[in-house]
Design a protein around this motif. Structure first.
Motif, PDB file in Angstrom:
ATOM      1  N   HIS A 191       6.349  11.354  -5.892  1.00  0.00           N
ATOM      2  CA  HIS A 191       5.217  10.498  -6.250  1.00  0.00           C
ATOM      3  C   HIS A 191       5.480   9.718  -7.541  1.00  0.00           C
ATOM      4  O   HIS A 191       5.075   8.568  -7.678  1.00  0.00           O
ATOM      5  N   LEU A 192       6.176  10.348  -8.471  1.00  0.00           N
ATOM      6  CA  LEU A 192       6.531   9.633  -9.708  1.00  0.00           C
ATOM      7  C   LEU A 192       7.455   8.451  -9.396  1.00  0.00           C
ATOM      8  O   LEU A 192       7.275   7.344  -9.913  1.00  0.00           O
ATOM      9  N   LEU A 231       1.326  -0.046   2.888  1.00  0.00           N
ATOM     10  CA  LEU A 231      -0.004   0.473   3.237  1.00  0.00           C
ATOM     11  C   LEU A 231      -0.547  -0.233   4.481  1.00  0.00           C
ATOM     12  O   LEU A 231      -1.236   0.382   5.301  1.00  0.00           O
ATOM     13  N   MET A 232      -0.220  -1.518   4.615  1.00  0.00           N
ATOM     14  CA  MET A 232      -0.696  -2.245   5.802  1.00  0.00           C
ATOM     15  C   MET A 232      -0.086  -1.661   7.079  1.00  0.00           C
ATOM     16  O   MET A 232      -0.765  -1.466   8.086  1.00  0.00           O
ATOM     17  N   ALA A 233       1.230  -1.379   7.011  1.00  0.00           N
ATOM     18  CA  ALA A 233       1.907  -0.804   8.185  1.00  0.00           C
ATOM     19  C   ALA A 233       1.342   0.588   8.485  1.00  0.00           C
ATOM     20  O   ALA A 233       1.056   0.928   9.643  1.00  0.00           O
ATOM     21  N   MET A 236      -0.914   8.774  -0.135  1.00  0.00           N
ATOM     22  CA  MET A 236      -0.809   7.306  -0.245  1.00  0.00           C
ATOM     23  C   MET A 236      -2.178   6.634  -0.131  1.00  0.00           C
ATOM     24  O   MET A 236      -2.428   5.614  -0.753  1.00  0.00           O
ATOM     25  N   PHE A 237      -3.075   7.218   0.667  1.00  0.00           N
ATOM     26  CA  PHE A 237      -4.390   6.601   0.912  1.00  0.00           C
ATOM     27  C   PHE A 237      -5.504   7.306   0.141  1.00  0.00           C
ATOM     28  O   PHE A 237      -6.664   7.172   0.479  1.00  0.00           O
ATOM     29  N   ALA A 275      -9.005   7.279   3.574  1.00  0.00           N
ATOM     30  CA  ALA A 275      -8.474   8.529   2.999  1.00  0.00           C
ATOM     31  C   ALA A 275      -8.600   9.720   3.957  1.00  0.00           C
ATOM     32  O   ALA A 275      -7.628  10.447   4.182  1.00  0.00           O
ATOM     33  N   SER A 276      -9.789   9.917   4.543  1.00  0.00           N
ATOM     34  CA  SER A 276      -9.938  11.145   5.339  1.00  0.00           C
ATOM     35  C   SER A 276      -9.152  11.032   6.644  1.00  0.00           C
ATOM     36  O   SER A 276      -8.549  12.007   7.119  1.00  0.00           O
ATOM     37  N   GLN A 277      -9.110   9.806   7.228  1.00  0.00           N
ATOM     38  CA  GLN A 277      -8.312   9.628   8.459  1.00  0.00           C
ATOM     39  C   GLN A 277      -6.817   9.830   8.149  1.00  0.00           C
ATOM     40  O   GLN A 277      -6.093  10.429   8.942  1.00  0.00           O
TER      41      GLN A 277
END
Ligand code: SF4
Ligand code: SF4
Length: 433
Positions: A94-95, A237-239, A276-277, A283-285
């Motif tokens: 993540h860093l 994120l779009m993909a 990531m979300f 987020a929950s999905q």
């Protein structure tokens, strides 16, 4: 490690998360002996501990990143071997993702570097574009030495033979043979669909034969890894969002027991969708999808496989970094191969990256080639008949110099449970008996 973010920076969720990780780092150096770039280059800043320090400086400063910082971060393989020995559980992945995103936003790369990264981001995630690009690259191959790197590397890496598009990779449902025990979605991927269609075919066959209904969901495509590792978070994120929506509609429809992934690099990213979300409306999905994601060998290990062939072959198993470190799936593929009757060789330095690392082999060809040479020496020791691995990127990278066939683990398991022998093993079929 002490950090010096100001209060305004700490109101940003990404900085707040990274600060927690940075503060957890003890600068103890336990991670360094495992770091392939440190072992190869011997520079403290080319080690995981060094990079954690550079990431701290990069994120604290609000100006343009120093060129040397960009170079050290670019040279990181994202292999995550460092995370396996960290006593403080620092989430280096993540860093690093945060650092790459920050570099992408704040640093102006040289024109050729920018062009190469743009090409990779615009071609690799799209199978039709990528196929067309490789057909063009094949024509350019004889003149490759006249091209600048990394374009030259991209052309040289193009395989001589490309498969036609497989109808199996299109959205559809493959019914289970016999009683349906599970319903699973298969990520057919992006680059893999252009480079090697046998892997998805083998996955579909073995899963259907063992009672899975396999769905290739409408709207699912690239997992987002290609752009994610280049710090292009918007594209990534779009993909990923497209996949989340596609698989959620299957979950809301006939349901899913698992999302199956046979490219371990993609699996590592999909299992991280929840993170990531985390600040997103999906987020929950994203958490749901990440929770259902399984490497194909994880799913197969939950099943009773019906073995039909005694292979009797010696196989050298290449533990890809994304599977052994990114997903912590270390012993399952080996165990499956052994149970299936293969003699599985354990190569030395199995924790060291082969140098493929997504687009690393194209962007950092010198380090990547040295790592590949070392890895092939280890994998070919003991005279195996083939190398097995679970990630198309590593397979293509090794295949470009290997003296023996490189196959996907699932192709071997499909064969011994009633599927066809992998085409690259046809020549040694007689040895198999
Ligand atoms: S092992 Fe962990 S705590 Fe120690 S230096 Fe490396 S990242 Fe930091
Ligand atoms: S991800 Fe791999 S190359 Fe990068 S710092 Fe960690 S061990 Fe080193």
């Amino acid at each position: 490690m002490q950090t010096n973010f100001n209060q305004q920076q700490l109101t940003l969720p990404a900085i707040a998360s990274s600060e927690v990780e940075l503060r957890a780092c003890l600068q103890c150096d336990y991670c360094t002996p495992n770091c392939p770039t440190y072992k190869l280059l011997g520079d403290e800043y080319d080690s995981s501990r060094g990079r954690v320090y550079l990431i701290k400086e990069l994120l604290e400063s609000e100006g343009k990143p120093l060129q040397k910082t960009v170079d050290y971060i670019d040279r990181c393989l994202s292999c995550l071997a460092c995370m396996s020995t960290c006593p403080s559980s620092v989430h280096y992945q993540h860093l690093l993702d945060h650092a790459r995103e920050s570099i992408e936003l704040r640093h102006q790369r040289k024109p050729l570097d920018r062009l190469s990264r743009w090409l990779l981001a615009k071609l690799l995630p799209y199978p039709n574009r990528f196929r067309l690009a490789m057909q063009t690259a094949k024509i350019l191959k004889p003149a490759a030495s006249m091209l600048p790197n990394p374009i030259r590397g991209m052309v040289e890496y193009t395989p001589d033979r490309l498969p036609p598009p497989s109808p199996n990779d299109e959205p559809q449902v493959f019914p289970a043979k016999g009683e349906r025990k599970r319903r699973v979605a298969l990520l057919t991927g992006c680059a893999q669909r252009a480079l090697n269609t046998d892997i998805n075919d083998a996955t579909i066959r073995i899963l259907c034969r063992h009672g899975c209904e396999v769905v290739v969901a409408q709207g699912a495509g690239c997992c987002g890894a290609v752009t994610h590792h280049m710090g292009k978070s918007k594209e990534s994120l779009m993909a990923a969002a497209k996949n989340i929506r596609a698989w959620m509609s299957e979950i809301d429809g006939d349901g899913l027991d698992a999302i199956v992934i046979n490219t371990s690099g993609c699996g590592t990213v999909i299992k991280d969708y929840g993170y990531m979300f985390r600040n997103h409306s999906l987020a929950s999905q994203a958490e749901t999808i990440a929770g259902l994601a399984k490497d194909v060998t994880e799913l197969l290990s939950e099943m009773e496989l019906d073995y039909r062939v005694k292979p009797g072959l010696r196989i050298s198993y290449h533990a890809t970094c994304s599977l052994q470190f990114g997903q912590r799936v270390r012993f399952t593929p080996r165990r499956l191969l052994k149970t299936a009757g293969f003699t599985v060789l354990e190569p030395r330095d199995s924790h060291t990256c082969c140098g493929a690392a997504g687009t690393y082999n194209l962007l950092q060809p010198e380090i990547s080639t040295r790592l590949k040479e070392n890895k092939l020496k280890a994998l070919e020791a003991g005279s195996p008949s083939a190398v097995a691995a679970g990630n198309i990127g590593c397979m293509m990278h090794l295949m470009s110099s290997s003296r023996i066939p490189v196959v996907h683990t699932v192709e071997l398991l499909d064969w011994v449970t009633g599927g066809p022998i992998p085409s690259s093993l046809n020549d040694i079929q007689s040895e198999a008996g």
